[in-house]
Scaffold this active site. Structure first.
Site, mmCIF file in Angstrom:
data_model
loop_
_atom_site.group_PDB
_atom_site.id
_atom_site.type_symbol
_atom_site.label_atom_id
_atom_site.label_comp_id
_atom_site.label_asym_id
_atom_site.label_seq_id
_atom_site.Cartn_x
_atom_site.Cartn_y
_atom_site.Cartn_z
ATOM 1 C CG ASP A 212 -0.101 -0.059 2.526
ATOM 2 O OD1 ASP A 212 0.395 1.002 2.959
ATOM 3 O OD2 ASP A 212 0.058 -1.165 3.094
ATOM 4 C CG ASP A 214 1.965 4.800 5.691
ATOM 5 O OD1 ASP A 214 1.515 3.833 6.328
ATOM 6 O OD2 ASP A 214 2.483 5.778 6.242
#
Length: 290
Positions: A212, A214
């Protein structure tokens, strides 16, 4: 037991090593407690390998509760001197997209509650951590990525891994702060793992799997475990192939590593001056210095 030179620690989503044959489970009780799980040893394309699921095969242990010292001590006691750490990470840079892989070469350690050294109890050593990753082993991983025919743009060589305590993900302010430091990825498990591997004179490198962006990234303001694990599982098959290619390369020509002599100039207390119980506890680390 014959020494096993090559070890793999699997993080989130990587709980076993595909293709491992003639397997056996090694249950160890170290001076630092039990490892995360049984270490599974076997042959990968004919090469002896030791594999450990960092969080346990049922993923039941928080990052802050992992028995880091027991894990590294156990690997060292089996003869491991090249260790590949596979870890799920969040990206702090746009170019390092979810489902990419990163080979970080630096760490910023923001953990707070973890035992980070084998030494103490009458034994003092100060290993250098200026370059915490074995550059030679990381290079082999990069070459192995190319062997698998994976897109070159999906691999990023170098960068800084911020290790946080967790288990919560970052606040937005924290995520922005780490980006201001020019950090590359964020995770929860590679410290003190890398420190301990250096004390154990094990060449250590991280294969970081981006799950991802973040929470700093627009559209990623709320990272969920569901999103992270879905992306990680997508990358797991590629990671398995890279690991397999890396083991083949290491078996054919394992590179020299400065990590293998890390204690030579780091030991302050001569082994003979250490309490007997401490010497015995550190035997896998100190054997060649006794």
């Amino acid at each position: 037991m014959e020494a096993i030179r090559f070890g793999i620690i699997g993080g989130s989503g990587l709980y076993k090593m595909e293709g491992l044959s003639e397997t056996r489970e090694v249950l160890l009780d170290t001076p630092f407690g039990k490892p995360s799980d049984a270490i599974v040893t076997g042959l990968l394309d004919g090469v002896p390998v030791a594999f450990l699921a960092r969080h346990g095969r049922g993923h039941s242990t928080l990052p802050g509760d992992l028995p880091y010292r027991a894990n590294i001590w156990a690997m060292k006691s089996l003869g491991v001197d090249y260790l590949i750490s596979v870890s799920a990470v969040g990206s702090l840079k746009e170019v390092m997209a979810p489902r990419h892989m990163v080979l970080p070469d630096q760490f910023i350690d923001l953990t707070r509650h973890r035992a980070g050294t084998f030494f103490g109890d009458g034994a003092v050593a100060h290993v250098s951590m200026a370059h915490p990753v074995c550059a030679a082993l990381s290079e082999v991983l990069a070459e192995s990525h190319a062997d698998c025919g994976l897109p070159a743009a999906a691999l990023h060589r170098g960068g800084t891994y911020v290790c946080i305590e967790g288990p919560q993900f970052s606040t937005l302010a924290e995520s922005r702060l780490y980006r201001s430091w020019d950090a590359s990825v964020i995770g929860m498990t590679n410290m003190p793992e890398a420190r301990l591997a250096r004390e154990a004179e094990i060449a250590y490198a991280t294969l970081a799997l981006v799950t991802d962006y973040d929470c700093w990234h627009e559209g990623h303001d709320a990272v969920t475990a569901e999103i992270a694990i879905a992306n990680l599982m997508h990358n797991a098959a590629n990671a398995q192939n890279v690991l397999r290619a890396c083991v083949r390369r290491l078996a054919a020509n394992a590179p020299a590593s400065k990590a293998h002599d890390a204690l030579k100039q780091a030991l302050v207390t001569p082994p003979a001056a250490m309490p007997e119980a401490t010497r015995e506890k550190l035997l896998p680390l100190l054997r060649k210095y006794r």
